[in-house]
Each structure stands twice: as structure tokens, then as C-alpha cells.
Design an enzyme around this catalytic site. Sequence first.
Site, short mmCIF file in Angstrom:
data_model
loop_
_atom_site.label_atom_id
_atom_site.label_comp_id
_atom_site.label_asym_id
_atom_site.label_seq_id
_atom_site.Cartn_x
_atom_site.Cartn_y
_atom_site.Cartn_z
N GLY A 10 3.15 -3.96 19.84
CA GLY A 10 2.75 -3.05 18.76
C GLY A 10 1.44 -2.36 19.09
CG ASN A 32 11.40 -8.11 16.44
OD1 ASN A 32 10.47 -7.31 16.45
ND2 ASN A 32 12.00 -8.50 15.34
CB THR A 35 7.56 -1.22 14.28
OG1 THR A 35 6.82 -2.44 14.23
CG2 THR A 35 8.37 -1.06 13.00
CB ALA A 114 -2.87 -9.49 12.12
CE1 TYR A 145 1.98 -5.15 6.69
CE2 TYR A 145 0.36 -4.14 5.24
CZ TYR A 145 0.71 -4.64 6.48
OH TYR A 145 -0.20 -4.62 7.52
CE LYS A 149 0.55 -8.31 7.59
NZ LYS A 149 0.48 -8.87 8.97
NE ARG A 186 0.14 3.08 10.48
CZ ARG A 186 -0.05 1.87 11.01
NH1 ARG A 186 -0.70 0.95 10.35
NH2 ARG A 186 0.41 1.59 12.20
N1 UDP Z 1 -0.87 10.37 3.66
C1 UDP Z 1 -0.82 11.73 3.52
N2 UDP Z 1 0.02 12.44 4.34
C2 UDP Z 1 0.80 11.85 5.30
C3 UDP Z 1 0.72 10.45 5.44
C4 UDP Z 1 -0.12 9.73 4.60
O1 UDP Z 1 -1.52 12.32 2.68
O2 UDP Z 1 1.52 12.59 5.98
C5 UDP Z 1 -1.78 9.61 2.78
C6 UDP Z 1 -1.15 8.42 2.04
O3 UDP Z 1 -0.56 8.85 0.84
C7 UDP Z 1 -2.37 7.55 1.81
C8 UDP Z 1 -3.25 7.85 3.03
O4 UDP Z 1 -2.76 9.05 3.59
O5 UDP Z 1 -3.06 7.95 0.64
C9 UDP Z 1 -3.19 6.77 4.10
O6 UDP Z 1 -1.85 6.49 4.31
P1 UDP Z 1 -1.34 5.68 5.57
O7 UDP Z 1 0.15 5.79 5.56
O8 UDP Z 1 -2.05 6.14 6.78
O9 UDP Z 1 -1.77 4.17 5.32
P2 UDP Z 1 -2.16 3.31 4.04
O10 UDP Z 1 -3.63 3.35 4.02
O11 UDP Z 1 -1.57 3.92 2.79
O12 UDP Z 1 -1.60 2.00 4.35
#
Ligand code: UDP
Length: 309
Positions: A10, A32, A35, A114, A145, A149, A186
Site C-alpha cells: 500500500g 492481498n 488496494t 495503524a 472504517y 479502527k 482522495r
Molecule cells: N474532497 C473533495 N474533492 C475530491 C475528493 C475529496 O473536495 O475530489 C474532499 C472530501 O469531501 C473531504 C476532503 O476532501 O472533505 C478530504 O477527503 P479525502 O477523501 O482526501 O480524505 P478524508 O480526509 O475525508 O478521509
Amino acid sequence: MRILVTGAAGFLGSHLSRHLLGKGHSVIGIDNFITGSVYNIQDLLKKPGFEFIKYDVTNYLSVPGKLDAVLHFASPASPIDYLKFPIPTLKVGALGTHKALGLAKEKKAIFMIASTSEVYGDPLINPQHEAYWGNVNPVGPRGVYDEAKRFAEALTMAYHRYHGMQVRLLRIFNTYGPNMRLEDGRAVPNFMTQALKGRPITVYGNGRQTRSLCYVSDLIDGIYRLLLSRENDPVNIGNPHEITLLELADSIKRLTRSRSRIVFKPLPEDDPKVRRPDITRARKLLKWQPKVGLEEGLKKTITYFKTRL
Ligand code: UDP
């Protein structure tokens, strides 16, 4: 040390395995590939200190020979991944942690979990210190998730208290850097891919929600220090520099010299409105704090994304 890393293919598992090998330890990596990606460990597979086993750690785990530490990093970690794999996410946090703890106990090894800032859920205090119990919706889409955790932390503490095991509870805040998957979903990989391809940059909600982004080399340094410490209680590792998502989108647009438009999409359910680590404990106990500024880290990551697109 001889160290087992689950989730070794990962994003974080591979950076961590590389760091450990660089410090002269030997590493057994397990993944595995749900991801993770073989791309992340191509260089490691050629190194003499690295062994790799393709395996699902929710099953009975047995490894011949001595082990000094078991680092449990396997889990989908991006919201779109854990929405796509809700049951494997719960299983790896619950059953996987149980198997990895059992192995560590058998080998008298240190166990590291983690964990994540998601244990704080949509936090009602900002920044989040380790004594905060969090605000998690157990039955919402992110519950798979967050609760996995939280269970993993509870189980780890039970092994520490009941069996006297040495444990490390690492709460990881948002991290970015090379080797993140382009399709990871993300904010950083999405915005970079969109900006570099000239596609609209998708900001969810009004973009005023905040995150605090840590560059991967800083995070790995913090993890290594925690491993070598004698600290059994949770420690936040992350960068306290807090920004809005709109600021992040603007920075990535500027640094990539992109002409992409910023467009707004619906905010995912239970998306935390603020997130920022209180790293007082890490500073004091580990003499650690992040060194790489956001602009420097984003530039390094953009260079990587350019090579992959
Ligand atoms: N986000 C966004 N546009 C994207 C992907 C994520 O605005 O294309 C926002 C999401 O809604 C969150 C923040 O970015 O408020 C961080 O999201 P991420 O998926 O990176 O991780 P999280 O901190 O939510 O686990």
C-alpha cells in the site's frame, strides 16, 4: 530487527518497508492487493532483506522464525475504497488485527496498529488531542472504517493490559506523497490528476471543510520514532497546518499552472468538517514534528503524478 508489515504494497506500507530496510532491518511484507499495488514494491522485491507473501491477513497468520515487531498497516484507507469494500474493511480492522496481535504475542514482538484520525469522526473539538473520544456515526457509510479502527485500538489495548504486550497506537492524519494511486479518490490525487489533465477540479460541498496534510516522509519518520519509543498509549502523527479544501484546490491549480475550472459537487455523508492533529504528545515523547511544508510537498507529489499520467 526482523519486522512484519501488513499492507506492505500500500501507499504507507511500502514507504514504511523501504524506510525500515534503509535502517538495516529485514522486512516481511504481506498484502492481498485489494488496494495495494505491486508497482509500489517493485524495487523492494529485489532487495535481500525483503520477503513478500501475498496473503489476506484476516486468515490465520503464521510466519516461521523470530519476529521483533508486527506492524498492521493493511486496510482500505480512502473513503471511496472503504465504501466499495465495506466488509473487507471491517474484517481487516477486526479479524486482521486479531490475527496480527496473536502472531505478535506468540513471537513476543512489539505490535503497532495503524489507526487513524477517523477515530475522532466528525470532531466537535479542533484540534484533536489523543484524549478526545470522538464523534463517530457507527451506522453511517464511514462507520465501516471508523469503527473497525476503533475496535482495532480497543483490542490492541486489551492485549497490552491483559497480556502485557508492548503496543504502539498510531493515529495517522491525512497524508500525501508519491505512490498514491491516481484513482485513489482522495482530495490530493483527485485534484492533481484533474489539474494535470485540464479537467474540472471537483471540490465537494462548499470547500470550506478543513484538513491538515502531512507529507509522507515526515509521517514515516514519526512512525519509526514511535516504534522505537516505549509509548503504549495513542499518539497522533500528522501535520497541524490546517487549510480548507478550496485553498488546497487553488494551490494545486497554481502549482500545476492548470487552467482547470473548480466545480462543486455534493459533500459525501458524514464528511468531517474540520480536522487538525494536536501533536503535543508526538513533539514531547518522540521529539518529532513535520519538516516538509505544504508547497514543497505538493511540488514533489506533482512531479510524481506527472510521471504516472
Ligand atoms: N474532497 C473533495 N474533492 C475530491 C475528493 C475529496 O473536495 O475530489 C474532499 C472530501 O469531501 C473531504 C476532503 O476532501 O472533505 C478530504 O477527503 P479525502 O477523501 O482526501 O480524505 P478524508 O480526509 O475525508 O478521509
